[in-house]
Design an enzyme around this catalytic site. Structure first.
Site, short mmCIF file in Angstrom:
data_model
loop_
_atom_site.label_atom_id
_atom_site.label_comp_id
_atom_site.label_asym_id
_atom_site.label_seq_id
_atom_site.Cartn_x
_atom_site.Cartn_y
_atom_site.Cartn_z
N PHE A 153 0.83 -1.21 0.00
CA PHE A 153 0.00 0.00 0.00
C PHE A 153 0.87 1.27 0.00
O PHE A 153 0.36 2.37 0.15
CB PHE A 153 -0.94 0.00 1.21
CG PHE A 153 -0.24 -0.41 2.48
CD1 PHE A 153 0.40 0.54 3.24
CD2 PHE A 153 -0.20 -1.74 2.88
CE1 PHE A 153 1.08 0.18 4.40
CE2 PHE A 153 0.47 -2.12 4.04
CZ PHE A 153 1.12 -1.16 4.79
N GLU A 154 2.20 1.09 -0.12
CA GLU A 154 3.06 2.27 -0.19
C GLU A 154 3.76 2.30 -1.56
O GLU A 154 3.16 2.71 -2.54
CB GLU A 154 4.02 2.32 1.00
CG GLU A 154 3.21 2.66 2.27
CD GLU A 154 3.99 2.79 3.55
OE1 GLU A 154 5.13 2.29 3.65
OE2 GLU A 154 3.45 3.40 4.50
N MET A 155 5.00 1.74 -1.65
CA MET A 155 5.68 1.80 -2.96
C MET A 155 5.57 0.48 -3.74
O MET A 155 5.84 0.45 -4.94
CB MET A 155 7.13 2.24 -2.75
CG MET A 155 7.19 3.68 -2.21
SD MET A 155 8.74 4.12 -1.40
CE MET A 155 9.72 4.56 -2.82
#
Ligand code: HEC
Ligand code: HEC
Length: 352
Positions: A153-155
């Site tokens: 859910f980030e990179m």
């Protein structure tokens, strides 16, 4: 006659001077007293001497050098570390916005929100935290930096993808050689370690630090009063050390916190939460782990209710906020880096 008049006049003058001296002294000594109270409560300034600072932040195994900082800076701004090619560390830790994104819940790959509804903490002065992340699960910046690159859910990038991207870009390979050794093996860990070295330079000394170092004029009267209230209320029990936070503390996520139902974060296994730094707090709204409170005065009052089980009056909250604003520090002068071009073999951005 004139002689005695002169004498009276002179005595009067002397008395006035004496009075002024005493009153200045009283002001100065109450300032010194305030400095001592803050220090006694373990509020600590950022060291002014470079050597003293390095003692705290540098790692002898991988010491800070200019070449590593410059490379780490590029990687911090590098969107090709993300699967989509769109998201860099700076996307959520915007260095022009107090090191945060200014949104309630961190939003990464494919517009996905942090599953625990967590707010992005600032990277400025994060080097002074004793633990990293809201639940303190990471011991230091180098370890921490590996997390967001891979988090879906980030990179959302795999270690292999990150390595392929970086090692396929000749300028990066050269810069790693220059920063380390000619035969350096570029690994995922080394990439994260290098970002962390750049992050160690994100330190922001403020007027409060000058005050603690003994410059009694660095804070104005209202800010000093605010600091005094901050100490009286007991805020420094947790917001202390150089970070004015940075350690794990109890936080009532279950009962008293007004926005406890927003997100599923409940602290670490012992229900402890990493105390956020109060440095640059004016620039890092919204507040709390779930980014539910936008107004600093409301955050201060909520803290009183949760942590100290006391109602803080509007007036006292205002005073504390006045002090907190003096913690806005001078940012390092960061020149936006030019990033090297991809080569034919650099894996393309992945949209799916
Ligand atoms: C999608 C937004 C996002 C991206 C991209 C991102 N972060 Fe974060 N960062 C967060 C959130 C949210 C947290 C808190 C997460 C938690 O506690 O579980 C965090 C925590 C941190 C912390 C801990 C600070 C503290 O006070 O505990 C550091 C340091 C940090 N990130 C650095 C980085 C670096 C370096 C990168 C790039 C490799 C990066 N972040 C990429 C959102 C992001
Ligand atoms: C018992 C420890 C403790 C005490 C005492 C305490 N705090 Fe906190 N503070 C914390 C923790 C832990 C958090 C993070 C809570 C969360 O978001 O889950 C926090 C969060 C904050 C925040 C929001 C920071 C951010 O970036 O989101 C502010 C502002 C704040 N505190 C100010 C104060 C003030 C002012 C006082 C005194 C009235 C105070 N605190 C007393 C532990 C403490």
């Amino acid at each position: 006659m004139t002689h005695s008049k002169n004498l009276i006049y002179k005595t009067l003058q002397l008395n006035i001077i004496l009075f002024l001296c005493i009153s200045i002294n009283i002001f100065a000594s109450s300032d010194i007293e305030l400095i001592n109270r803050a220090k006694k409560a373990d509020m600590m300034p950022i060291p002014q001497s470079k050597l003293e600072l390095l003692e705290i932040i540098d790692d002898k195994e991988n010491p800070i050098t200019n070449a590593k900082v410059e490379l780490g800076k590029k990687l911090f701004f590098e969107p090709r570390l993300s699967k989509s090619g769109l998201i860099s560390c700076n996307s959520c830790h915007h260095l022009g916005m107090g090191g945060v994104d200014g949104i309630s819940v961190a939003t990464g790959d494919k517009w996905s929100a942090n599953p625990l509804h967590l707010n992005s903490p600032t990277v400025y002065n994060a080097v002074f935290n004793f633990e990293q992340f809201w639940d303190g699960r990471s011991p230091h910046l180098a370890d921490q930096a590996q997390g967001p690159i891979q988090a879906p859910f980030e990179m959302a990038a795999s270690q292999e993808l990150v390595l392929q991207r970086i090692t396929s870009i000749p300028q990066y390979v050269n810069e790693f050689k220059k920063a380390y050794t000619a035969d350096i093996k570029i690994t995922f860990k080394l990439i994260a370690d290098t970002i962390a070295i750049f992050e160690k330079t994100l330190i922001t000394p403020s007027r409060f630090d000058k005050f603690l170092h003994g410059d009694t004029n660095a804070l104005n009267k209202d800010e000093k009063e605010g600091l005094s209230v901050f100490l009286d209320l007991g805020c420094a029990r947790c917001h202390k050390d150089i970070a004015l936070g940075g350690s794990m503390q109890p936080f009532d996520t279950g009962k008293r916190y007004k926005y406890r139902n927003l997100g599923a974060f409940a602290g670490n296994n012992n229900h402890l939460v990493k105390t956020p730094t109060l440095r640059n707090i004016e620039q890092t709204a919204p507040y709390f782990h779930n980014g539910a409170i936008w107004d600093l005065k409301e955050a201060v009052k909520e803290m009183g209710k949760i942590q100290l089980v006391l109602g803080i009056s509007n007036e006292d909250a205002k005073k504390v906020v006045t002090f907190l604003k003096s913690l806005t520090g001078e940012k390092p002068n960061i020149i936006y880096p030019q990033l090297p071009v991809s080569s034919k073999t650099t894996p393309r951005p992945l949209a799916d």
